[in-house]
Design a protein around this motif. Sequence first.
Motif, PDB file in Angstrom:
ATOM      1  N   THR A 156     -13.972 -51.869 -26.712  1.00  0.00           N
ATOM      2  CA  THR A 156     -15.349 -52.381 -26.635  1.00  0.00           C
ATOM      3  C   THR A 156     -16.378 -51.348 -27.126  1.00  0.00           C
ATOM      4  N   TRP A 158     -20.599 -49.787 -27.289  1.00  0.00           N
ATOM      5  CA  TRP A 158     -21.512 -49.190 -26.306  1.00  0.00           C
ATOM      6  C   TRP A 158     -22.724 -50.052 -25.998  1.00  0.00           C
ATOM      7  N   PRO A 183     -13.167 -48.392 -23.299  1.00  0.00           N
ATOM      8  CA  PRO A 183     -14.614 -48.520 -23.546  1.00  0.00           C
ATOM      9  C   PRO A 183     -15.067 -47.504 -24.580  1.00  0.00           C
ATOM     10  N   ALA A 215     -14.663 -40.072 -29.679  1.00  0.00           N
ATOM     11  CA  ALA A 215     -14.452 -40.641 -31.012  1.00  0.00           C
ATOM     12  C   ALA A 215     -13.201 -40.068 -31.683  1.00  0.00           C
ATOM     13  N   LEU A 245      -9.575 -52.230 -39.796  1.00  0.00           N
ATOM     14  CA  LEU A 245      -8.517 -51.221 -39.650  1.00  0.00           C
ATOM     15  C   LEU A 245      -7.539 -51.642 -38.534  1.00  0.00           C
ATOM     16  N   GLY A 262     -19.512 -57.146 -36.624  1.00  0.00           N
ATOM     17  CA  GLY A 262     -20.938 -57.020 -36.912  1.00  0.00           C
ATOM     18  C   GLY A 262     -21.557 -58.315 -37.411  1.00  0.00           C
ATOM     19  N   CYS A 294     -25.340 -57.320 -31.715  1.00  0.00           N
ATOM     20  CA  CYS A 294     -24.710 -57.883 -32.906  1.00  0.00           C
ATOM     21  C   CYS A 294     -25.398 -59.173 -33.337  1.00  0.00           C
ATOM     22  N   PHE A 394     -29.896 -52.377 -36.315  1.00  0.00           N
ATOM     23  CA  PHE A 394     -29.651 -51.939 -34.928  1.00  0.00           C
ATOM     24  C   PHE A 394     -30.825 -51.106 -34.409  1.00  0.00           C
TER      25      PHE A 394
HETATM   26  P1  NAP Z   1     -17.410 -49.086 -33.489  1.00  0.00           P
HETATM   27  O1  NAP Z   1     -17.712 -47.767 -34.048  1.00  0.00           O
HETATM   28  O2  NAP Z   1     -16.568 -50.008 -34.265  1.00  0.00           O
HETATM   29  O3  NAP Z   1     -16.759 -48.787 -32.063  1.00  0.00           O
HETATM   30  C1  NAP Z   1     -16.347 -49.833 -31.226  1.00  0.00           C
HETATM   31  C2  NAP Z   1     -15.164 -49.352 -30.409  1.00  0.00           C
HETATM   32  O4  NAP Z   1     -14.079 -49.067 -31.274  1.00  0.00           O
HETATM   33  C3  NAP Z   1     -15.435 -48.079 -29.622  1.00  0.00           C
HETATM   34  O5  NAP Z   1     -14.767 -48.167 -28.385  1.00  0.00           O
HETATM   35  C4  NAP Z   1     -14.806 -47.023 -30.499  1.00  0.00           C
HETATM   36  O6  NAP Z   1     -14.388 -45.874 -29.800  1.00  0.00           O
HETATM   37  C5  NAP Z   1     -13.598 -47.772 -31.001  1.00  0.00           C
HETATM   38  N1  NAP Z   1     -12.999 -47.208 -32.196  1.00  0.00           N
HETATM   39  C6  NAP Z   1     -13.598 -46.599 -33.237  1.00  0.00           C
HETATM   40  N2  NAP Z   1     -12.669 -46.226 -34.149  1.00  0.00           N
HETATM   41  C7  NAP Z   1     -11.457 -46.608 -33.659  1.00  0.00           C
HETATM   42  C8  NAP Z   1     -10.117 -46.511 -34.119  1.00  0.00           C
HETATM   43  N3  NAP Z   1      -9.819 -45.950 -35.294  1.00  0.00           N
HETATM   44  N4  NAP Z   1      -9.131 -47.011 -33.335  1.00  0.00           N
HETATM   45  C9  NAP Z   1      -9.417 -47.579 -32.173  1.00  0.00           C
HETATM   46  N5  NAP Z   1     -10.645 -47.703 -31.664  1.00  0.00           N
HETATM   47  C10 NAP Z   1     -11.677 -47.233 -32.410  1.00  0.00           C
HETATM   48  O7  NAP Z   1     -18.729 -49.907 -33.141  1.00  0.00           O
HETATM   49  P2  NAP Z   1     -19.992 -49.423 -32.316  1.00  0.00           P
HETATM   50  O8  NAP Z   1     -20.859 -48.642 -33.232  1.00  0.00           O
HETATM   51  O9  NAP Z   1     -19.593 -48.811 -31.036  1.00  0.00           O
HETATM   52  O10 NAP Z   1     -20.662 -50.839 -31.954  1.00  0.00           O
HETATM   53  C11 NAP Z   1     -21.589 -51.459 -32.739  1.00  0.00           C
HETATM   54  C12 NAP Z   1     -20.943 -52.575 -33.542  1.00  0.00           C
HETATM   55  O11 NAP Z   1     -20.366 -53.538 -32.672  1.00  0.00           O
HETATM   56  C13 NAP Z   1     -21.957 -53.328 -34.357  1.00  0.00           C
HETATM   57  O12 NAP Z   1     -21.461 -53.587 -35.641  1.00  0.00           O
HETATM   58  C14 NAP Z   1     -22.139 -54.625 -33.586  1.00  0.00           C
HETATM   59  O13 NAP Z   1     -22.605 -55.694 -34.363  1.00  0.00           O
HETATM   60  C15 NAP Z   1     -20.778 -54.834 -33.054  1.00  0.00           C
HETATM   61  N6  NAP Z   1     -20.814 -55.731 -31.904  1.00  0.00           N
HETATM   62  C16 NAP Z   1     -20.318 -56.984 -32.068  1.00  0.00           C
HETATM   63  C17 NAP Z   1     -20.359 -57.885 -31.023  1.00  0.00           C
HETATM   64  C18 NAP Z   1     -19.818 -59.275 -31.195  1.00  0.00           C
HETATM   65  O14 NAP Z   1     -19.608 -59.945 -30.192  1.00  0.00           O
HETATM   66  N7  NAP Z   1     -19.571 -59.744 -32.413  1.00  0.00           N
HETATM   67  C19 NAP Z   1     -20.897 -57.506 -29.796  1.00  0.00           C
HETATM   68  C20 NAP Z   1     -21.394 -56.212 -29.656  1.00  0.00           C
HETATM   69  C21 NAP Z   1     -21.330 -55.339 -30.742  1.00  0.00           C
HETATM   70  P3  NAP Z   1     -15.339 -44.581 -29.685  1.00  0.00           P
HETATM   71  O15 NAP Z   1     -16.600 -45.064 -29.085  1.00  0.00           O
HETATM   72  O16 NAP Z   1     -14.579 -43.686 -28.776  1.00  0.00           O
HETATM   73  O17 NAP Z   1     -15.498 -44.042 -31.055  1.00  0.00           O
END
Ligand code: NAP
Length: 492
Positions: A156, A158, A183, A215, A245, A262, A294, A394
């Motif tokens: 998930t 943040w 998380p 991260a 990925l 996103g 999002c 954002f």
């Molecule tokens: P993110 O960078 O993709 O991170 C989301 C989650 O993925 C975090 O827990 C992150 O861990 C983890 N993660 C990152 N790289 C990974 C990898 N290689 N393997 C496994 N897990 C990995 O996104 P964010 O910046 O936190 O969140 C913002 C994005 O979420 C926006 O694009 C937003 O639109 C989208 N979002 C979508 C919805 C929906 O319902 N469609 C709802 C909310 C948000 P770390 O934090 O430890 O790096």
Amino acid sequence: MTLQLNDSSLFRQQAYIDGQWVDADSGETFPVYDPATGEVIANVPRLGAAETRRAIEAAERAQAGWAKLLAKDRARMLRDLADAMLANADDLAMIMTAEQGKPWPEAKAEVAYAASFFEWFGEEAKRVYGETIPAPMGERRLVVLRQPIGVTVGITPWNFPSAMPTRKAAPALAVGCTMVLKPAEQTPLSALAVAELAERVGIPAGVFSIVTGDAEDAPKIGGEMTSNPIVRKLSFTGSTQVGKLLMEQCAGTVKKVSLELGGNAPFLVFDDADLDDAIAAINVAKYRNAGQTCISANRVLVQSGIHDAFVERVVELSKTVNVAPGFDPSATIGPLIDDPALEKVARHVADAKTRGGEVLLGGDVHAEHGRTFFLPTVITGADMSWEMSNEETFGPVTAVHRFESEADAVRIANDTPFGLAAYLFTRDHARIWRVGEGLDYGMIAINTGFISAAEAPFGGVKESGIGREGSQHGIEDFLELKYMAWAGIRDE
Ligand code: NAP
């Protein structure tokens, strides 16, 4: 900073695996920051593949027993968990504001929303019906069972530190799956607080585990989650880049995947719109969570005839939006999550200026609070060449495009690889149908800025994702069909 919680034991700084509060094998931790001050508020374990594997193995041991419980007994426990969240909403909201920055009342509203998933999915799990099918042969009976998929994992972001974990865990647990959840680095504390309450209401060890990491650890945790053959499903919410990925990684063991990724939401305002409705919706769809959702309105498309009046009202509204630390009672929006978030918003605004955008309000960080407190910003003259028209900003930036015809509006709105939410403002019912059907989006908000509910299917099309969360469709993602063909049922 020490948080003044009524119940300080909700503030957990360890991971939760197989019913135990644990440290990392290495003993290492990472800091969690208050985005309003930059202060460290907690230190949480840096787990890796080995601890994640143990959590998955515990989830496997727990799953059969959990699935065997009656649906109404799982539902009762989930209801207790929802009630426990509501009873502790002040504390949970305080933890959320401290790690995520959103104003405390908004955090409290998120806690209620997060709790609603446990209540709703617990009830819904009692109605996971099977099917009987008219058979093609007289001595046959065809039956379809809907069974829990098994061990699942969730990852998930943040921006909704409580609701994103519960929107995944609730349907999973309700139908008899178990879940290991990771998380986001910035906001692990809200998920850990939910795990603490889950333990208190009697959710058995291994059914719901939380693995934490920063991260650098995320690829190791995610690598184990996506490659371990015990895991049958991944539910991910986050960026499209990481979603792609993880989907690739899941291919090796052919896991079921749900991706909530996103968006790039268009917000269409036609000449015949009710301006009051459209402005009230901007307040929610643009300024909630400082624009860090999002489904935030990312491209505000306004028809020529109403353009100037709309812009005037948006500026008026935006002047009432108060940027302040989330614990300040006068705050309507808090800080952005971190420096990279600020850099992106600032880059988008700078790009808009160089392309002829006129900044009518804001455009910079708050003079007093500084850091990541970005001012509510209104810019006119937007078009699809701008960076912010193609990426999620954002942030609290309203960029207004002008359009002439309905066909133009739909064409511009669909001119993106994303397809999560769209907003539509008009009083013409025929237009609502035409435009609503023409928009390539998973969710259309009509004359409202508010769209999320446990009862409704949340999710996108195109590169915004696969699957739905919430509603009976959200439960389907955690079930497998099992077809049973019975033969030999002959007449006496
Ligand atoms: P993110 O960078 O993709 O991170 C989301 C989650 O993925 C975090 O827990 C992150 O861990 C983890 N993660 C990152 N790289 C990974 C990898 N290689 N393997 C496994 N897990 C990995 O996104 P964010 O910046 O936190 O969140 C913002 C994005 O979420 C926006 O694009 C937003 O639109 C989208 N979002 C979508 C919805 C929906 O319902 N469609 C709802 C909310 C948000 P770390 O934090 O430890 O790096």
